[in-house]
Design a protein around this motif. Structure first.
Motif, PDB file in Angstrom:
ATOM      1  N   ILE A 192      30.446  29.871  31.602  1.00 56.62           N
ATOM      2  CA  ILE A 192      31.533  29.665  32.556  1.00 56.62           C
ATOM      3  C   ILE A 192      32.815  29.572  31.740  1.00 56.62           C
ATOM      4  O   ILE A 192      32.905  28.776  30.804  1.00 56.62           O
ATOM      5  CB  ILE A 192      31.338  28.384  33.393  1.00 56.62           C
ATOM      6  N   ASN A 193      33.777  30.389  32.070  1.00 55.65           N
ATOM      7  CA  ASN A 193      35.064  30.384  31.381  1.00 55.65           C
ATOM      8  C   ASN A 193      36.172  30.171  32.397  1.00 55.65           C
ATOM      9  O   ASN A 193      36.131  30.716  33.491  1.00 55.65           O
ATOM     10  CB  ASN A 193      35.304  31.729  30.679  1.00 55.65           C
ATOM     11  N   SER A 194      37.152  29.383  32.013  1.00 53.86           N
ATOM     12  CA  SER A 194      38.331  29.280  32.864  1.00 53.86           C
ATOM     13  C   SER A 194      39.278  30.406  32.471  1.00 53.86           C
ATOM     14  O   SER A 194      39.217  30.922  31.363  1.00 53.86           O
ATOM     15  CB  SER A 194      39.004  27.916  32.710  1.00 53.86           C
ATOM     16  N   TRP A 195      40.108  30.790  33.378  1.00 50.53           N
ATOM     17  CA  TRP A 195      41.028  31.878  33.101  1.00 50.53           C
ATOM     18  C   TRP A 195      42.253  31.713  33.981  1.00 50.53           C
ATOM     19  O   TRP A 195      42.250  30.969  34.957  1.00 50.53           O
ATOM     20  CB  TRP A 195      40.364  33.247  33.326  1.00 50.53           C
ATOM     21  N   GLY A 196      43.285  32.386  33.627  1.00 49.34           N
ATOM     22  CA  GLY A 196      44.508  32.376  34.415  1.00 49.34           C
ATOM     23  C   GLY A 196      45.064  33.781  34.484  1.00 49.34           C
ATOM     24  O   GLY A 196      44.777  34.613  33.631  1.00 49.34           O
ATOM     25  N   GLY A 197      45.811  34.025  35.497  1.00 57.97           N
ATOM     26  CA  GLY A 197      46.429  35.335  35.658  1.00 57.97           C
ATOM     27  C   GLY A 197      47.745  35.194  36.396  1.00 57.97           C
ATOM     28  O   GLY A 197      48.054  34.136  36.937  1.00 57.97           O
ATOM     29  N   VAL A 198      48.503  36.248  36.409  1.00 62.78           N
ATOM     30  CA  VAL A 198      49.768  36.273  37.135  1.00 62.78           C
ATOM     31  C   VAL A 198      49.506  36.969  38.457  1.00 62.78           C
ATOM     32  O   VAL A 198      49.028  38.104  38.485  1.00 62.78           O
ATOM     33  CB  VAL A 198      50.859  37.023  36.327  1.00 62.78           C
ATOM     34  N   LEU A 199      49.791  36.283  39.548  1.00 63.41           N
ATOM     35  CA  LEU A 199      49.558  36.815  40.884  1.00 63.41           C
ATOM     36  C   LEU A 199      50.872  36.854  41.651  1.00 63.41           C
ATOM     37  O   LEU A 199      51.773  36.073  41.393  1.00 63.41           O
ATOM     38  CB  LEU A 199      48.545  35.952  41.639  1.00 63.41           C
ATOM     39  N   GLY A 200      50.954  37.756  42.602  1.00 60.57           N
ATOM     40  CA  GLY A 200      52.136  37.863  43.446  1.00 60.57           C
ATOM     41  C   GLY A 200      51.710  37.976  44.897  1.00 60.57           C
ATOM     42  O   GLY A 200      50.516  38.047  45.208  1.00 60.57           O
ATOM     43  N   PRO A 201      52.674  38.014  45.787  1.00 57.81           N
ATOM     44  CA  PRO A 201      52.340  38.097  47.215  1.00 57.81           C
ATOM     45  C   PRO A 201      51.719  39.447  47.569  1.00 57.81           C
ATOM     46  O   PRO A 201      51.970  40.460  46.906  1.00 57.81           O
ATOM     47  CB  PRO A 201      53.690  37.915  47.909  1.00 57.81           C
ATOM     48  N   ALA A 202      50.896  39.434  48.620  1.00 54.85           N
ATOM     49  CA  ALA A 202      50.332  40.693  49.118  1.00 54.85           C
ATOM     50  C   ALA A 202      51.494  41.620  49.462  1.00 54.85           C
ATOM     51  O   ALA A 202      52.530  41.187  49.947  1.00 54.85           O
ATOM     52  CB  ALA A 202      49.476  40.428  50.347  1.00 54.85           C
TER      53      ALA A 202
END
Length: 145
Positions: free
Chosen positions: A70-80
């Motif tokens: 199990i790894n934690s991760w992050g990403g850059v997200l924007g609005p639909a």
């Protein structure tokens, strides 16, 4: 033995651990390593498939439970509906950042591993994670609020 159940976040979980209200937490490696180096906690295992290069003395959980990862991760997200040109620009700038020696050094000093994937790769990775963990979430009875 007690465990920390859903909390307001990692900070609360570590407060509970340091305050003796719980016996262990699953936390992100940068904070866990900082507290370990300060002598406040003892790391038991990392949850990735292999030992962390930032803490090679800490065993991987897979050494005790084969196949565990199990790894934690992050990403850059924007609005639909975000414009493709904006997604492309954010991707380009993000890649430049994570490939820079300074950003990599800072992440690694904090105990994190840096990797970049294009937006489509992040969407696929996220979908794979959601599919993989959906049965566990359902079995736990957890709810998203």
């Amino acid at each position: 033995m007690s465990c920390t159940c859903p909390t307001a976040g990692g900070a609360q979980a570590y407060n509970d651990l340091l305050g003796g209200r719980v016996d262990m937490v699953f936390g992100n490696i940068p904070e866990a390593l900082r507290l370990s180096r300060e002598g406040q906690v003892r790391p038991l295992a990392v949850t990735g498939a292999a030992r962390s290069p930032q803490a090679p003395e800490v065993p991987a959980m897979a050494e005790f439970l084969p196949g565990y990862e199990i790894n934690s991760w992050g990403g850059v997200l924007g609005p639909a509906g975000i414009q493709p040109a904006i997604v492309e620009r954010i991707g380009k700038v993000g890649r430049e950042a994570v490939e820079s020696a300074e950003v990599r050094r800072r992440y690694e000093e904090a105990g994190a591993t840096v990797w970049w994937t294009p937006p489509a790769g992040l969407a696929e990775f996220r979908c794979e994670n959601e599919t993989r963990f959906a049965p566990l979430v359902r079995a736990s009875g957890a709810r998203v609020e």
